[in-house]
Design an enzyme around this catalytic site. Structure first.
Site, PDB file in Angstrom:
ATOM      1  N   GLU A 198       0.831  -1.204   0.000  1.00  0.00           N
ATOM      2  CA  GLU A 198       0.000   0.000   0.000  1.00  0.00           C
ATOM      3  C   GLU A 198       0.868   1.257   0.000  1.00  0.00           C
ATOM      4  O   GLU A 198       0.768   2.093   0.896  1.00  0.00           O
ATOM      5  CB  GLU A 198      -0.885   0.030   1.243  1.00  0.00           C
ATOM      6  CG  GLU A 198      -1.883  -1.080   1.287  1.00  0.00           C
ATOM      7  CD  GLU A 198      -2.854  -0.917   2.454  1.00  0.00           C
ATOM      8  OE1 GLU A 198      -4.009  -1.277   2.292  1.00  0.00           O
ATOM      9  OE2 GLU A 198      -2.435  -0.432   3.523  1.00  0.00           O
ATOM     10  N   GLU A 295      -5.792  -7.713  -1.122  1.00  0.00           N
ATOM     11  CA  GLU A 295      -6.458  -7.811   0.178  1.00  0.00           C
ATOM     12  C   GLU A 295      -7.902  -7.404  -0.032  1.00  0.00           C
ATOM     13  O   GLU A 295      -8.183  -6.328  -0.556  1.00  0.00           O
ATOM     14  CB  GLU A 295      -5.855  -6.836   1.205  1.00  0.00           C
ATOM     15  CG  GLU A 295      -4.463  -7.183   1.653  1.00  0.00           C
ATOM     16  CD  GLU A 295      -3.867  -6.113   2.578  1.00  0.00           C
ATOM     17  OE1 GLU A 295      -4.625  -5.400   3.268  1.00  0.00           O
ATOM     18  OE2 GLU A 295      -2.639  -5.997   2.593  1.00  0.00           O
TER      19      GLU A 295
END
Ligand code: GAL
Length: 947
Positions: A198, A295
């Site tokens: 991320e 995810e």
């Protein structure tokens, strides 16, 4: 309406029905030859639909699982089997750097931290792996994976910064090489690799953000270490590092937590949470790679003082799976990883300050490894449906604004956008013998229609109430779902089981291993055995006319092998025992397993508890000459300008984990009235202060408070006499480092400011300690974070074999202490649990009902609990919410002597006691898993240089 959905769902599965053959639309403007770098290997490839392994399309349907949150290597296969039993083909795992390089320059991955057993277990279970070693991982771990000593490294992290980048080099090389050896190119299970995590959120002045030079640095580190499998990026749906961009990875992926992390209103889903733009955005970002979720929300974390995971399970439960996962299938996601699938435990201080010990996450597999959540069953049904549907892998979502591409506008192919559409199918195919089995299910009372082209004549071999007819050459079945099962045999060789959802939960699809005993993760074509049983089925193998089943049972259970049993079955073994069985004309074999548990554990109050004071530091004459002098007039930490004469920050002196203690020496002048202290330990921390052996006061803390300011009145001090101020600070782990530029991870721990009235700050000379020998930590077996700076920990008294015989007899933590202080209790506990039983155990704290009594929830105290030396719980009576602390077998010895210990720190003047403490049996499961070896353990030895 339901019948229409039924038809569309089957089309979605690519099953041959009357409306099949209409084909899938193509994406506008799709490139024929996707942009790709030159491949470094040819085993794992990809196109715009999916990855391929050895040329076969693979649905990477994966669950996130962190081995470091389950420090029992003997249980990793258990988790993999439970994930495979869901129908998943993969697991994604993070690596926590902070546990592997506790001292800069010393990387160690041995024992419970070794990866080879993890890789072996994955291969054994037939699970492909996505490796995610960071170096930054977030993951609700201390520092987001950054070791505490990074607080001393200058500059911005996760940005081009040689000091930071060099600090990551040893880790990246070492873990990179370990993972490289386990790649599929070397016969291992690793098929995908994610560098960074991320990487996109920055403060405004960080430009560019994200920085491709830094990202390239990370990618090169791992390439240099030998990683050749495709790189995949975990982005926020903005196209960062997608093919064609700077520092591009191979496969573009995103993550998404549509319900967020506040379990406070579990029955309200946020408006517009259900994304409808997924496919469009993906096509803009990365038209040449499969739609990938690295995810997707599988539960929620929960902070100190939070709502507890039971309530998170209400928020992110099976209903959420039904609505949101299906929405993802509607976007033809083919790399789909669910965070978390098994959460585990923040044992041994590995968590970040924003979370407590449990990392259950309300995931499908509970923290204590049980699979009795409805969420597990629902996940299994959904995964089995898509995994058993090969055409799904090449499916393309229907025209994005017009969801109908069938000849009738009443049929919708983008399925299941709301929970009303309860009807669902899962298609289970097996090629052993000549049978094909289709299991369909729906909600009770729903009307369903199913059409099978060229199905032939239908016969109802069990139950009633199914109408059968023919339409356009297809066999059409109609029924209203009820809890009684119907079985239809079609002339084309298909057997259809018609179930309600709760019954479908009991069906298990067990892949058969190949001739080498290995399971193929991809498994589109693998032979399967389909079994109706109960709690969990793990494995099936066939040799000749013998069928072996391995499973777990939490009740007397009827077993029915509905597909895949050899036709003339001679022997049916269940968990290695031959069972009596029958086999009917359709080859269905039936047997049953009986369940007669005889389990008991000792009561904690019956133990021979021993007590030792764990705060000798306040005693007159205590010798702190071996403590580290706090003598740094500057901090290495560039996030803070210290205002104290010397740094009183743990990380400056190498004390990175657990409790910190400070001793400030000064000579009284009679003008002391009070002392002001600003202490900082991270959310829900506490601190306590003594002068000599007189208690001065505590910052008891509350959930979100990372920092506390307090002024304490002092007793009269004798002018000219020497005094020592003792300050205990509960260090809660380092903050994560999510937003680049903030360097949150450098938020310091320790004493930030102090003022002793009547004195200049420099009148006080300070000593500091944390865990014994700091970064040269003592316990290499349990790693760099497990033990903190409490006296009992520095002495190693939490370890098995601690010299408790010389301690005082005591009633244990429920007896408690009657003044502020830190008590330490130890006891031996014998367990004699029968082999072959899975008996999850937890410690349960029982709150008092009498307000303001020492055990009541208003009372401020902390407890740290240890089992065989592993710190397996931090309980904060006045903060909560966790009151039950599971500890796995393998940390427990179920067949021998265990050593348990409790540190009890009262932050109240009149002491504290644990009102009630129990060892609770959370389940009794007859298990086919087999022996669970103990985690590597080291015992207590007199420690050199301990103080
Ligand atoms: C994600 C992050 C994970 C974890 C998760 C929340 O954004 O990548 O590491 O922190 O949020 O549980």
């Amino acid at each position: 309406m339901h019948s229409l959905r039924a038809l569309s769902t089957i089309l979605f599965a690519g099953f041959a029905v009357q409306t099949a053959g209409l084909g899938f639309i193509s994406k506008p403007g799709m490139q024929v030859k996707p942009y790709k770098r030159e491949l470094l290997q040819d085993i794992v490839t990809w196109d715009e639909h999916s990855i391929f392994v050895h040329g076969e399309r693979v649905l990477f349907y994966s669950g996130e699982f962190h081995p470091f949150r389950l420090p029992v290597p003997g249980l990793w296969l258990d988790v993999f089997q439970k994930i495979r039993a869901l129908g998943y083909t993969g697991v994604s795992f993070y690596v926590d750097w902070a546990l592997l390089e506790g001292k800069p320059g010393s990387f160690s991955a041995e024992g419970i931290f070794a990866f080879e057993p993890f890789f072996e277990a994955a291969s054994k279970a037939g699970i492909y792996l996505l490796a995610r070693p960071g170096p930054y991982i977030n993951a609700e771990v201390s520092g987001g994976g950054f070791p505490g000593w990074l607080q001393r490294v200058p500059g911005i992290f996760r940005n081009p910064n040689p000091a930071f980048e060099n600090a990551t080099d040893l880790y990246a090389k070492s873990i990179g090489e370990i993972i490289a050896r386990a790649q599929i190119t070397n016969g291992g299970p690793v098929i995908l690799f994610q560098p960074e995590n991320e990487y996109y959120d920055c403060l405004d002045w960080v430009d560019p953000c994200p920085n491709p030079i830094y990202m390239q640095y990370v990618e090169d580190q791992f390439r240099d270490a030998g990683i050749v499998v495709p790189y995949i990026v975990n982005d926020n749906n903005e196209g960062n590092f997608a093919p064609g961009t700077k520092a591009a990875t191979d496969i573009y992926g995103i993550d998404n937590y549509p319900l967020g992390f506040d379990c406070g209103s579990p029955y309200t889903w946020p408006a517009n949470a259900l994304a409808t733009y997924l496919t469009e955005t993906h096509l803009e970002n990365s038209p040449t790679t499969p739609f990938s979720y690295i995810e997707f929300q599988g539960g929620s974390f929960d902070p100190w003082g939070g709502w507890g995971f039971q309530q998170c399970l209400e928020l992110v439960g099976y209903q959420f799976e039904r609505v949101f996962y299906k929405n993802n299938f509607a976007s033809a996601v083919t790399i789909f990883s669910i965070y978390m699938t098994y959460g585990g435990t923040n044992w041994g201080n590995l968590g970040h300050p924003g979370g407590y010990t449990s990392y259950d996450y309300a995931a499908v597999i509970k923290e204590n490894l049980m699979v009795d959540r409805e969420k597990y069953s629902e996940a299994k049904l959904e995964a089995n449906f898509v995994v058993a549907s090969p055409a799904y892998l090449t499916s393309v979502p229907a025209n994005l604004s017009n969801t109908s591409y069938t000849t009738t506008s009443r049929l919708s192919v983008t399925p299941l956008l709301d929970d009303e559409s309860d009807t669902k199918f899962y298609v289970l195919r097996q090629s052993y013998g000549s049978k094909t089995i289709l299991i369909v299910y729906g909600g009770e009372g729903e009307q369903h229609e199913l059409a099978v082209s060229n199905g032939g004549e239908g016969t109802l071999s069990e139950g009633d109430g199914v109408q059968m007819g023919k339409r356009n050459g297809a066999t059409v079945l109609n029924w209203s779902t009820s809890s009684s099962r119907r079985v239809v045999q079609l002339g084309c060789g298909l057997t259809i089981y018609i179930l309600d959802r709760n019954s479908a939960y009991n069906y298990w699809v067990l892949k058969l291993p190949n001739e080498n005993g290995l399971y193929a993760p991809s498994g589109q074509e693998a032979s399967t055995v389909i079994v109706k049983a109960g709690y969990l089925m793990r494995n099936a193998t066939i040799s000749g006319d013998t069928l072996n089943l391995v499973g777990d049972f939490n009740a007397t259970t009827d077993i029915e092998v509905v597909g895949g049993a050899p036709n003339n079955l001679a022997t049916l073994n269940v968990n290695g025992q031959a069972s009596e069985f029958t086999q009917d004309e359709y080859g269905v074999a039936s047997t049953s397993v009986s369940f007669n548990p005889d389990i008991s554990v000792p009561s904690l109050s019956s133990l021979d508890w021993k007590y030792i004071d764990s705060l000798p530091e306040i005693k007159p004459g205590y010798d702190d000459s071996l403590w580290r002098n706090a003598d740094l007039t500057q901090s290495y930490n560039d996030k803070i300008n210290i205002t104290t004469p010397v740094s009183l920050l743990g990380a400056d002196y190498g004390f990175l984990t657990g409790t910190l203690l400070f001793r400030g020496h000064f000579t009284a002048n009679g003008n002391e009235e009070d002392i002001f202290l600003e202490t900082q330990g991270g959310s829900a921390f506490g601190s306590s202060v003594w002068i000599g052996d007189t208690y001065v006061g505590s910052w008891a803390g509350y959930d979100a408070a990372a920092n506390g300011n307090d002024t304490y009145t002092l007793p009269n001090l004798q002018s000219g006499s020497e005094y020592v101020i003792t300050v205990v600070v509960d260090q809660q782990g380092m903050d994560e480092n999510y937003v680049v530029g903030e360097n949150e991870m450098k938020s310091p721990r320790g004493i930030l400011r102090y003022r002793l009235s009547g004195h200049a700050a420099s009148d006080v000379t300070w000593k500091i300690t944390g865990n014994l020998h700091g970064e040269d930590y003592e316990d290499k077996t349990r790693g760099p974070l497990n033990e903190g700076g409490l006296y009992a920990e520095r002495q190693g008294y939490h370890l098995p074999g601690a010299p408790i015989d010389s301690w005082s007899s005591s009633g244990g933590p429920t007896e408690g202490i009657d003044s502020a202080g830190i008590a330490f209790y130890g006891a031996e506990l014998e367990l004699d649990l029968p082999s072959g039983w899975d008996v999850p155990l937890s410690f349960t704290f029982v709150n008092s009902t009498s307000a303001n009594a020492p055990g009541s929830s208003a009372y401020a105290y902390h407890v740290q609990l240890y089992v065989n030396g592993f710190q397996y719980g931090k309980y904060k009576n006045h903060i909560g919410p966790q009151t039950s602390f599971p500890v796995p077998q393998g940390i427990w010895d179920y067949h021998g002597t265990n050593y348990i210990a409790f540190a009890l720190w009262s932050l109240e003047a009149d002491g504290a006691k644990v009102e009630g403490l129990e060892l609770t049996v959370n389940g009794t499961i007859l298990s086919g898993y087999g022996d669970i070896p103990m985690a590597p353990m080291s015992n207590w030895e007199q420690r050199q240089g301990a103080y």
